[in-house]
Design a protein around this motif. Structure first.
Motif, PDB file in Angstrom:
ATOM      1  N   MET A   1       1.057  -1.420  -0.026  1.00 42.36           N
ATOM      2  CA  MET A   1      -0.270  -0.248   0.043  1.00 42.36           C
ATOM      3  C   MET A   1       1.163   0.810   0.131  1.00 42.36           C
ATOM      4  SD  MET A   1      -3.238  -0.887  -0.370  1.00 42.36           S
ATOM      5  CE  MET A   1      -4.821  -0.151   0.699  1.00 42.36           C
ATOM      6  N   ARG A   2       2.170   1.221   0.942  1.00 42.18           N
ATOM      7  CA  ARG A   2       2.434   2.506   0.625  1.00 42.18           C
ATOM      8  C   ARG A   2       3.552   2.396  -0.841  1.00 42.18           C
ATOM      9  NH1 ARG A   2       7.214   2.335   4.405  1.00 42.18           N
ATOM     10  NH2 ARG A   2       7.827   3.672   3.279  1.00 42.18           N
TER      11      ARG A   2
ATOM     12  N   LEU B   1       2.158   1.657  -3.467  1.00 44.13           N
ATOM     13  CA  LEU B   1       1.231   2.188  -4.232  1.00 44.13           C
ATOM     14  C   LEU B   1       0.622   4.245  -4.149  1.00 44.13           C
ATOM     15  CD1 LEU B   1      -1.131  -0.992  -4.581  1.00 44.13           C
ATOM     16  CD2 LEU B   1       0.934   0.309  -5.847  1.00 44.13           C
ATOM     17  N   ASN B   2       1.297   4.168  -3.182  1.00 45.12           N
ATOM     18  CA  ASN B   2       1.039   5.366  -2.623  1.00 45.12           C
ATOM     19  C   ASN B   2      -0.171   5.920  -2.159  1.00 45.12           C
ATOM     20  OD1 ASN B   2       2.950   8.221  -1.499  1.00 45.12           O
ATOM     21  ND2 ASN B   2       2.231   8.812  -3.443  1.00 45.12           N
ATOM     22  N   ALA B   3      -0.712   4.814  -1.634  1.00 47.45           N
ATOM     23  CA  ALA B   3      -2.050   4.769  -1.040  1.00 47.45           C
ATOM     24  C   ALA B   3      -2.152   5.806   0.456  1.00 47.45           C
ATOM     25  CB  ALA B   3      -2.246   3.617  -0.404  1.00 47.45           C
ATOM     26  N   SER B   4      -3.538   7.112   0.609  1.00 44.34           N
ATOM     27  CA  SER B   4      -3.716   7.523   1.569  1.00 44.34           C
ATOM     28  C   SER B   4      -4.053   6.974   2.800  1.00 44.34           C
ATOM     29  CB  SER B   4      -5.037   8.672   1.228  1.00 44.34           C
ATOM     30  OG  SER B   4      -6.112   7.990   0.869  1.00 44.34           O
TER      31      SER B   4
ATOM     32  N   GLN C   1      -7.321   5.706   2.448  1.00 44.54           N
ATOM     33  CA  GLN C   1      -7.638   3.865   2.296  1.00 44.54           C
ATOM     34  C   GLN C   1      -6.400   2.984   2.696  1.00 44.54           C
ATOM     35  OE1 GLN C   1      -5.605   5.734  -1.834  1.00 44.54           O
ATOM     36  NE2 GLN C   1      -7.226   5.424  -2.640  1.00 44.54           N
TER      37      GLN C   1
ATOM     38  N   LYS D   1      -8.860  -0.132   3.022  1.00 44.54           N
ATOM     39  CA  LYS D   1      -9.214  -1.722   2.472  1.00 44.54           C
ATOM     40  C   LYS D   1      -8.156  -1.996   3.241  1.00 44.54           C
ATOM     41  CE  LYS D   1      -9.057   0.704  -1.607  1.00 44.54           C
ATOM     42  NZ  LYS D   1     -10.346   0.780  -2.487  1.00 44.54           N
TER      43      LYS D   1
END
Lengths: 256, 316
Positions: free
Chosen positions: B191-192, B194-197, B200, B204
């Protein structure tokens, strides 16, 4: 210009007793090149991949991806990562696991859904889109994980011993499939492994690391023709490269 | 992944490890395996009921002093008009506290998941509140609510729900706080990458990872809510009965053979007081048995929901 440039990278794990993991790592990876990193356990192979993908901050030196620092490349989603364990979400079906990056990138329209499905077909799981990870075998889960890394078409794909937990037969099959995928997708791969045979069969070049702290001992060219038939593993050229690599690794163990 | 905290809850699925059989099971064996899961506990319960029925008379204890099974059933029949209404009230007290308590706990754990400082600041307080015996809160809440003009009229009834909220809150707060942290570190790195907020990652990854933990605490609090409701009703001699009022509004005054009297809202806890002072021991026993059945059914509902909603957890 090389897609990936690694210059004088050092890394020391902080703590009460700091551990020096990598020292003065410098190499380049051309676009569409398949490069492997091998070395004994604990030589910092995984650390190197984490530095390349900005999962670890770089202490010293620099990592440039398409001319920009790793942080920027990560934020632009230019890096795909496949871990040793599949790291799937157990509550999601194969298809939904593959679609996860697209959801995070808010690109989950109909065409992206079709992309995910075709990627699952590409890794041979066309009939398993609705299955959850607990309903799949270890090899199948790793295929899902590879498909997931490919969904957003990252120019650079980092693979951290992705087949390390698989049995030899499945592993050989996965190697063949990985080469097929790589040839179709035209991507650049940095592949960490501790299997010499796997490294030779897959790669254009092999970076050999010494035991801790990891230093580059040698960068070996693999001049075997492509596409590669699995039978190539029994060829004279393959055997010669293997012997020379074994020598390099053993030499380091004695003198290093 | 860490195992969900499940203190005090019955360990379901804890059947003895079966030896891997070298031969295919015969049809008889398979039927026996399937039946034994239901038959064995049913048999144990039947033996218990038989002892309850026959032992007091055999020891010459009069059934009005120690009611046996049939006397208790008689007591249930005689007191059904009161007891039925009391069960309706207790169910509402328990459900209101269960829903509000769990919702607040999930909210609290969400705040903790977003802010480590909030967790550091308030987690010890949550533990402190929990270590004080639940009984103490009934008079405390009544006194408190008496001082709030809006609540003073219903201070007793609100104290009952308040205690039920308190008892439902804590297990879920603890479980969800742990659950939100029990994420696969590799998936978190993904997730990191993917630069997920933060949001998110929460929606998720953290929230779905915490669902098994939520169900462990829902199973615990489903029974605790009834404990809270009955202790509250017993001490405050009150409870809530909005269903009774609604039925009253529609002109319905009886349900399943009991009057749904909205003004009679002290629940099973209040009823226990009444039976105790009347020395109506069969009535007392009937209250205990019926409220236990109710609370077991509610627990069973949670187990069922868990099986349906998180099937991946079972087959892992």
């Amino acid at each position: 210009m090389a897609l990936l440039e690694v210059r004088d990278v050092c890394y020391i794990y902080p703590g009460a007793q700091p551990v020096e993991a990598l020292r003065d790592i410098t190499f380049e990876v051309e676009r569409n090149e398949f490069i492997s990193v091998i070395g004994p356990s604990g030589c910092g192979k995984s650390t190197l991949l984490r530095l390349l993908s900005d999962l670890l901050p770089i202490d010293k030196g620099e990592v440039l991806i398409a001319g920009e620092p790793a942080v920027v490349a990560r934020r632009k989603r230019e890096i795909g990562f496949v871990f040793q364990d599949p790291a799937l979400m157990p509550w999601r079906s194969s298809l939904k696991n593959v679609r996860l990056p697209l959801e995070v990138l808010r690109r989950d329209g109909a065409s992206e859904k079709a992309t995910s499905e075709s990627l699952l077909r590409l890794v041979g799981l066309g009939d398993f889109t609705a299955k959850r990870p607990d309903q799949l075998s270890g090899g199948m889960r790793q295929r899902v994980s590879i498909a997931r890394a490919l969904t957003y078409d990252p120019p650079l794909l980092l693979m951290d011993e992705p087949f390390g937990a698989l049995d030899q037969i499945t592993r050989d099959e996965m190697n063949i499939e990985l080469l097929n995928i790589w040839e179709q997708k035209q991507s650049t791969v940095v592949f960490v492994t501790h299997s010499i045979g796997e490294a030779i069969y897959l790669s254009d070049r092999i970076v050999v690391l010494s035991p801790r702290p990891g230093r580059i001992v040698d960068i070996v060219d693999v001049p075997l023709p492509r596409p590669r038939d699995p039978a190539i593993k029994r060829s004279r050229e393959f055997f010669d490269i293997e012997t020379s690599l074994l020598g390099t690794l053993e030499g380091r163990r004695i003198h290093g | 992944m860490a195992k969900p905290v499940e203190a005090g809850a019955p360990v379901e699925g804890a059947r003895p490890i079966q030896q891997p059989s070298r031969h295919a099971r015969s049809p008889f064996e398979r039927v026996w395996l399937a039946l034994s899961r239901f038959m064995l506990p049913a048999f144990v319960v039947a033996v218990f009921l038989a002892i309850w029925q026959w032992l007091p008379p055999a020891l010459n204890i009069p059934t009005y002093e120690l009611p046996n099974l049939s006397t208790t059933l008689q007591g249930l029949q005689n007191n059904w008009p009161d007891l039925g209404n009391a069960l309706l009230v207790t169910t509402q007290d328990a459900l209101a506290g269960f829903i509000i308590g769990n919702a607040l706990a999930i909210l609290g754990a969400t705040v903790f998941a977003y802010s480590a400082n909030m967790e550091r600041a308030f987690y010890p307080l949550a533990i402190l509140v929990q270590t004080i015996p639940i009984v103490v809160y009934v008079p405390l809440l009544i006194i408190l609510f008496d001082q709030v003009p809006l609540l003073a009229n219903n201070a007793q009834a609100l104290a009952v729900v308040g205690v039920t909220i308190l008892i439902s809150f804590f297990p879920t707060l603890v479980n969800m706080t742990v659950g939100f942290k029990s994420i696969d570190p590799r998936v978190y790195e993904l997730m990191r990458l993917l630069n997920a907020s933060r949001t998110q990652i929460f929606i998720k990854l953290r929230f779905p990872s915490a669902i098994p933990f939520l169900f462990s605490s829902l199973k615990i609090t489903s029974t605790l809510a009834f404990v809270g409701a009955i202790v509250g009703e017993w001490m405050a001699n009150s409870g809530i009965n909005p269903v009774g009022s609604v039925l009253d509004g529609f002109g319905v005054h009886t349900l399943l053979g009991f009057p749904t009297n909205p003004s009679q809202a002290s629940g099973v806890g209040g009823q226990l007081n009444l039976f105790y002072f009347r020395l109506d021991k069969p009535g007392l026993f009937a209250s205990v048995v019926t409220v236990s059945i109710l609370s077991i059914l509610f627990f069973g509902l949670m187990v069922l929901l868990e099986r349906v909603l998180i099937p991946w957890q079972k087959s892992q």
